[in-house]
Design a protein around this motif. Structure first.
Motif: not given
Length: 536
Positions: A230-231, A354, A356-359
């Motif tokens: 996820k990141n 992404k 930074d885990g933003s998607g």
């Protein structure tokens, strides 16, 4: 089925084969593109999709190949009259597999000649040597009847002088005389249209040549690991869990350079800024990407031989389980199945998040074509015969012709297992005549070697390809890119490797980009921008 064009052709590009048309496929993800200089709209062949077989998993809605779980039990005969005229058909192309046995010892080749109605002679060269071979043949005026266009300066001028203008045969509805060439995707034709003229037949690929991160799903499962990240921190944890140095296990078979760039939204080779193009080399996140890659290397998560040896070594590491992650194209799936030592091995795909885990991140979309084959002017009197032969080679999945072309004769070159053709060792050896680099049907996802794999690859493509970033100038032509691009790419690859391995600081990238720009990169950007504008 064995299709290795993705991995080894990258080396061809770096050796100077920019004109073969591989977009964005160099080891560091910045290969050169070639092809149309625009003016394609008025001459592009009319698209006529083949509807003779219904896919188990349709792909058109997602801009991905159709997938099939089973070959039709009663494949249709697509071509009733042999395309040949009895005279030899001489072909110049490359191969990414071992050179097959000669005609006298090759039952498949003998049967091919019988079905074509002309003796086919194939001048095969390993892909890594094709650029030099092609330049030599052009200089000596010894082009075959049909030739895969390779890397030489002034490709448009070479084609005008040496190749048949096929526009009157293939533009618009004229192509309907060759229905399986009409089945090739519209965008694939851009690579072989120059100055409003069609000079060849494209070798279609598209989404199937997109790079992704493969996993040994069986190894992850045994270790209780999820095949999802996820990141960037999740990715490090996955790599750490898959690395066991005392047992000679390293998470990554090679540097996952493009995968990490996908995490940071780095564009696919180029991005548009008004009417100008900006190279992905200049993207603001490149230094952050290198920090991640350097940490993966210094932590020992990348195989220590990742920057040496042969590309086939990646498949060996993945196949024997010493590396559970490897970056390659969707088209490489069959070859990874074949190199797996453990027959219970399962393949999976990890999509980039992404950082930074933003998607979810976005992969880079493969180019519509990897090159094209042209017809020599010396053979113009036989142009209809030669196009008919190429039409034969483009007969689509579900036909008798496709089944023979890919799998040879039953009981000799393939066995039928659970209703599906599976190549024998003899089949693997004999059918590799470079036919797929002369003309080919649109790619289909068909993996008869292992139940469930066709669905797995289709679902991965369905998840990742609709949002993939396209290269805006894929298939377009830049003379400076042909002349200087290969050396510029080699230089940038070397800097990339030096930074990742700690031999140079991350700051060296900025200096390398300045040198790239002044050494030809800015001129390449200008020429591609002009080609892009003229194509609209």
């Amino acid at each position: 089925m064995t299709n290795h064009d993705a991995r080894l052709s990258r080396r061809t590009l770096l050796a100077g084969a920019a004109a073969i048309g591989l977009a964005g496929c160099s080891n560091d993800g910045r290969g050169g593109q070639t092809g149309a200089g625009g003016d394609t709209a008025g001459v592009r062949p009319a698209y006529q999709p083949y509807t003779g077989v219904k896919p188990d998993l349709p792909g058109a809605e997602y801009n991905i190949p159709n997938a099939f779980t089973r070959y039709p039990a009663n494949p249709v005969q697509a071509i009733t009259t042999p395309p040949g005229d009895g005279k030899p058909i001489d072909v110049l192309t490359y191969t990414n597999t071992p050179i097959p046995p000669k005609l006298e010892q090759n039952r498949f080749w003998q049967e091919l000649n019988s079905r074509v109605g002309s003796p086919v002679t194939v001048n095969l060269t390993p892909s890594v040597d094709y650029a030099q071979k092609f330049a030599t043949v052009v200089a000596g005026d010894r082009l075959s009847d049909i030739f895969l266009v390779g890397a030489v300066p002034q490709v448009p001028q070479m084609l005008e002088a040496k190749a048949v203008d096929l526009t009157s045969h293939l533009s618009g509805d004229n192509i309907k005389k060759y229905p399986y060439l009409a089945n090739l995707p519209e965008t694939a034709w851009n690579v072989c249209i120059f100055s409003g003229k069609i000079f060849g037949v494209p070798i279609p690929r598209g989404a199937i040549s997109s790079n992704v991160l493969y996993t040994r799903a069986d190894i992850l499962q045994k270790q209780g690991l999820q095949g999802e990240v996820k990141n960037v921190d999740d990715f490090f944890e996955l790599c750490k869990a898959l690395t066991d140095k005392p047992r000679n296990r390293f998470a990554l078979a090679a540097s996952p350079t493009q995968f990490v760039r996908n995490m940071f939204d780095v564009p696919n080779n180029w991005s548009e800024n008004g009417k100008t193009l900006v190279s992905s080399n200049e993207h603001e996140a490149q230094e952050e990407v290198f920090e991640v890659l350097r940490k993966l290397w210094s932590s020992g998560y990348i195989h220590p031989d990742a920057f040496s040896g042969q590309n086939q070594d990646l498949k060996v590491r993945f196949g024997n389980g010493s590396s559970a992650l490897v970056q390659d194209t969707f088209s490489a799936w069959p070859s990874y199945l074949q190199t797996a030592v453990d027959k219970e091995a399962r393949i999976g795909i990890v999509g980039p998040p992404k950082h930074d885990g933003s998607g979810p991140g976005k992969i880079w979309l493969g180019a519509p074509a990897i090159g094209f084959a042209a017809i020599s002017k010396k053979s113009e009197a036989r142009v209809e015969t030669l196009l008919a032969y190429m039409n034969f080679l483009a007969a689509p999945f579900g036909t008798q012709e496709y089944l023979f072309r890919k799998y040879g004769l039953p009981g000799l070159h393939h066995n039928v297992v659970d209703g599906n053709p599976v190549l024998t060792k003899k089949g693997f050896s004999e059918v590799q005549l470079g036919l797929m680099y002369t003309a080919d049907a649109p790619w289909t996802v068909f993996l008869p070697e292992k139940a469930g794999d066709a669905e797995a690859e289709y679902n991965a493509m369905k998840a990742l390809c609709p949002t993939a970033l396209a290269d805006p100038v894929a298939g377009m032509y830049s003379e400076t890119n042909v002349r200087k691009g290969p050396q510029l790419n080699t230089d940038m690859t070397q800097v990339t490797n030096d930074i990742i391995q700690g031999r140079k600081p991350v700051s060296a990238w900025g200096d390398a980009v300045k040198k790239w720009k002044s050494g030809g990169g800015d001129k390449i950007a200008e020429e591609f921008a002009q080609a892009l504008q003229s194509s609209r």
